[in-house]
Design a protein around this motif. Structure first.
Motif, short mmCIF file in Angstrom:
data_model
loop_
_atom_site.label_atom_id
_atom_site.label_comp_id
_atom_site.label_asym_id
_atom_site.label_seq_id
_atom_site.Cartn_x
_atom_site.Cartn_y
_atom_site.Cartn_z
N GLU A 137 1.05 -1.07 -0.13
CA GLU A 137 -0.37 -0.03 0.40
C GLU A 137 0.99 1.29 0.38
O GLU A 137 0.38 2.46 -0.90
CB GLU A 137 -0.59 0.23 1.37
CG GLU A 137 -2.16 0.80 1.53
CD GLU A 137 -2.98 0.76 -0.25
OE1 GLU A 137 -3.81 2.00 -0.52
OE2 GLU A 137 -3.45 -0.72 -0.18
N LEU A 138 1.91 1.41 0.68
CA LEU A 138 2.71 2.92 0.67
C LEU A 138 3.16 3.17 -0.51
O LEU A 138 3.78 4.22 -0.84
CB LEU A 138 4.00 2.38 1.46
CG LEU A 138 4.68 3.37 2.09
CD1 LEU A 138 3.66 4.95 2.91
CD2 LEU A 138 6.07 3.05 3.41
N ARG A 139 3.83 2.02 -1.30
CA ARG A 139 3.99 2.05 -2.40
C ARG A 139 3.41 2.87 -3.50
O ARG A 139 3.57 3.82 -4.08
CB ARG A 139 4.43 1.14 -3.28
CG ARG A 139 3.59 -0.07 -3.56
CD ARG A 139 4.56 -1.04 -4.25
NE ARG A 139 3.47 -1.56 -4.48
CZ ARG A 139 3.95 -3.25 -5.13
NH1 ARG A 139 5.18 -4.10 -5.21
NH2 ARG A 139 2.86 -3.99 -5.93
N LYS A 140 1.98 2.35 -3.69
CA LYS A 140 1.51 3.46 -3.78
C LYS A 140 1.53 5.30 -3.61
O LYS A 140 0.85 5.70 -4.62
CB LYS A 140 -0.21 3.66 -3.74
CG LYS A 140 -0.31 1.69 -4.44
CD LYS A 140 -1.55 0.99 -3.73
CE LYS A 140 -1.94 -0.64 -4.41
NZ LYS A 140 -3.48 -1.31 -3.81
N VAL A 141 1.23 4.94 -2.78
CA VAL A 141 1.25 6.48 -1.45
C VAL A 141 2.51 7.60 -1.90
O VAL A 141 2.09 8.77 -2.59
CB VAL A 141 1.89 6.29 -0.16
CG1 VAL A 141 1.13 8.20 0.27
CG2 VAL A 141 0.14 6.10 0.14
N LEU A 142 3.57 6.56 -1.95
CA LEU A 142 4.93 7.52 -2.12
C LEU A 142 4.86 7.43 -3.93
O LEU A 142 5.82 8.39 -4.61
CB LEU A 142 6.18 6.03 -1.85
CG LEU A 142 6.15 6.29 -0.56
CD1 LEU A 142 7.97 4.96 -0.54
CD2 LEU A 142 6.01 7.36 0.14
N SER A 143 4.12 6.64 -4.71
CA SER A 143 4.38 7.38 -6.35
C SER A 143 3.40 8.44 -6.45
O SER A 143 3.42 8.65 -7.63
CB SER A 143 3.79 6.20 -6.93
OG SER A 143 2.65 5.06 -6.40
N LYS A 144 2.75 9.14 -5.45
CA LYS A 144 1.68 10.15 -6.34
C LYS A 144 2.58 11.47 -6.43
O LYS A 144 3.48 11.26 -5.72
CB LYS A 144 1.10 10.24 -5.19
CG LYS A 144 -0.48 8.76 -5.01
CD LYS A 144 -1.14 8.93 -3.64
CE LYS A 144 -2.24 8.06 -4.04
NZ LYS A 144 -3.43 7.25 -3.16
#
Length: 225
Positions: free
Chosen positions: A218-225
């Protein structure tokens, strides 16, 4: 004699100039290093012993925030993970502690609290209110920070009504505050003896690696924003 004095003074002056140049170089290096460090964004992992890496041989390398830092570094992403896990922490303790931690600028806030409330059978409404208060503190201080909530569950021996109510508060908090959400932090780890320490609660190093994957998904999606 005068020649010796003159030579000594010349050497002293040259030495002083050399030291100033070296010091200037050191300062430049320090400033460059600080500048590079300042470019990194902070991810604060705020939780209890599960975040702290309780019982692991080397929490500084085996806790799930440390393992996530490895993933971030391998991808050369500009983020620094801060492990603010405190063993035994309840949501009430976190509510009291969060203000001090927010003195450091936060870009991403990962909240992992509630397990100790559940194990103690504390009122679900109280846990929910404390989690919301923590989130409110972060949103007030850093309104642009991206928020992630790590869900938790309690053992079935707490009773069906309690376990169901407890599970629901995490999703409700996440939806209310538009937080990215990991439904169950210990998915694929809880209840599996070889992935847990003797207490049956805290993951082993192998278990912590799975926990890191649960969060990273889930966190990698946040960091890719």
């Amino acid at each position: 004699m005068n020649k010796l004095v003159t030579l000594f003074l010349a050497l002293f002056i040259l030495s002083g100039c050399s030291n100033k140049q070296n010091n200037a170089g050191s300062n430049d290096k320090k400033e460059d290093g600080s500048s590079q460090a300042a470019e990194l964004k902070n991810i604060l992992f705020f939780g209890n012993s599960l975040t702290a890496g309780y019982g692991l041989e080397d929490p500084s390398t085996q806790s799930f925030p440390s393992l996530i830092q490895n993933k971030i570094d391998s991808l050369k992403l500009p983020y620094r993970c801060i492990n603010a896990g405190s063993s035994g922490e309840t949501t009430a303790g976190g509510k009291s502690r969060i203000g001090w931690l927010l003195k450091t600028h936060i870009d991403v806030f990962v909240l992992e609290l509630g397990a100790n409330d559940g194990l103690r059978g504390l009122p679900v409404a109280q846990t929910s209110a404390n989690l919301q208060a923590i989130v409110d503190s972060v949103k007030t201080k850093y309104p642009q920070a991206r928020l992630v909530l790590l869900g938790m569950e309690v053992p079935p021996n707490m009773g069906d009504a309690y376990t169901t109510s407890f599970r629901k508060i995490f999703r409700e908090i996440a939806e209310k505050n538009h937080m990215s959400f990991v439904p169950f932090l210990l998915a694929n780890v809880a209840g599996i003896p070889r992935l847990n320490q003797k207490d049956g609660i805290h993951p082993t190093a192998e278990g912590a690696a799975i926990v890191a994957e649960n969060v990273w998904e889930e966190l990698r999606k946040v960091l890719s924003k």
